[in-house]
Design a protein around this motif. Sequence first.
Motif, mmCIF file in Angstrom:
data_model
loop_
_atom_site.group_PDB
_atom_site.id
_atom_site.type_symbol
_atom_site.label_atom_id
_atom_site.label_comp_id
_atom_site.label_asym_id
_atom_site.label_seq_id
_atom_site.Cartn_x
_atom_site.Cartn_y
_atom_site.Cartn_z
ATOM 1 N N LEU A 27 32.392 34.791 43.267
ATOM 2 C CA LEU A 27 32.726 36.022 43.991
ATOM 3 C C LEU A 27 34.010 35.831 44.807
ATOM 4 O O LEU A 27 34.897 36.692 44.791
ATOM 5 C CB LEU A 27 31.570 36.441 44.901
ATOM 6 N N ARG A 30 37.186 35.666 42.659
ATOM 7 C CA ARG A 30 37.635 36.976 42.166
ATOM 8 C C ARG A 30 37.885 37.958 43.310
ATOM 9 O O ARG A 30 38.224 39.110 43.082
ATOM 10 C CB ARG A 30 36.586 37.562 41.205
ATOM 11 N N VAL A 32 35.659 39.397 45.324
ATOM 12 C CA VAL A 32 34.709 40.497 45.179
ATOM 13 C C VAL A 32 33.805 40.550 46.406
ATOM 14 O O VAL A 32 33.119 39.575 46.716
ATOM 15 C CB VAL A 32 33.841 40.330 43.910
ATOM 16 N N ILE A 64 29.456 40.265 37.743
ATOM 17 C CA ILE A 64 30.631 39.682 38.407
ATOM 18 C C ILE A 64 31.805 39.585 37.442
ATOM 19 O O ILE A 64 32.954 39.811 37.823
ATOM 20 C CB ILE A 64 30.275 38.299 38.998
ATOM 21 N N PRO A 69 37.365 43.999 41.311
ATOM 22 C CA PRO A 69 37.241 43.359 42.621
ATOM 23 C C PRO A 69 37.543 44.293 43.788
ATOM 24 O O PRO A 69 36.936 44.171 44.855
ATOM 25 C CB PRO A 69 38.256 42.208 42.561
ATOM 26 N N GLY A 72 34.224 46.183 44.536
ATOM 27 C CA GLY A 72 33.080 45.408 45.002
ATOM 28 C C GLY A 72 31.819 45.619 44.189
ATOM 29 O O GLY A 72 31.735 46.483 43.318
ATOM 30 N N ALA A 90 28.357 47.359 39.137
ATOM 31 C CA ALA A 90 29.681 46.767 38.999
ATOM 32 C C ALA A 90 30.678 47.836 38.583
ATOM 33 O O ALA A 90 30.879 48.077 37.390
ATOM 34 C CB ALA A 90 29.642 45.639 37.969
#
Length: 148
Positions: A27, A30, A32, A64, A69, A72, A90
């Motif tokens: 996370l 990236r 995120v 993910i 990104p 979120g 996502a």
Amino acid sequence: MVIPLVRRPERLDRIVGECLDEAATDLAARRVAVRRQIDPEIPDYPIDRALFKEAIAIMMGEAIGVVNPARGLRVTVKAGRNALMIAVKAPGPGVDDARREALFTGDPDPGTLARARAIIASHEGVIWANGISGLGITYYVTLPVRRA
């Protein structure tokens, strides 16, 4: 394919939290952000902890990998009258209907959504994905609540 289980009462919200903690490196790499929507009234549920955690980790890894990104990830765990639900939303490119249906097919090899589906089905639950191409994808797991 039914996978043999060793069930013990567990809190699904805690397992989801552990999966998010273990995904923290991915996370962060990236960039995120994660928004958690966790129902405080999640009851214990009889699951095979290791297998169930494996299935949730697979589902989160898929989310993910495709999330935008900047938008979120949203992770929801809630208890309903007849089911417990976990959802991982996502936002991002999403997938078309044909590809979405194919995500869970194939041999249930480790790390695949087919494996996650076999694990969840062995718990008498259901795993699937919804979404629209160009808008994102949401992965869901539901487990039935049995009343005495």
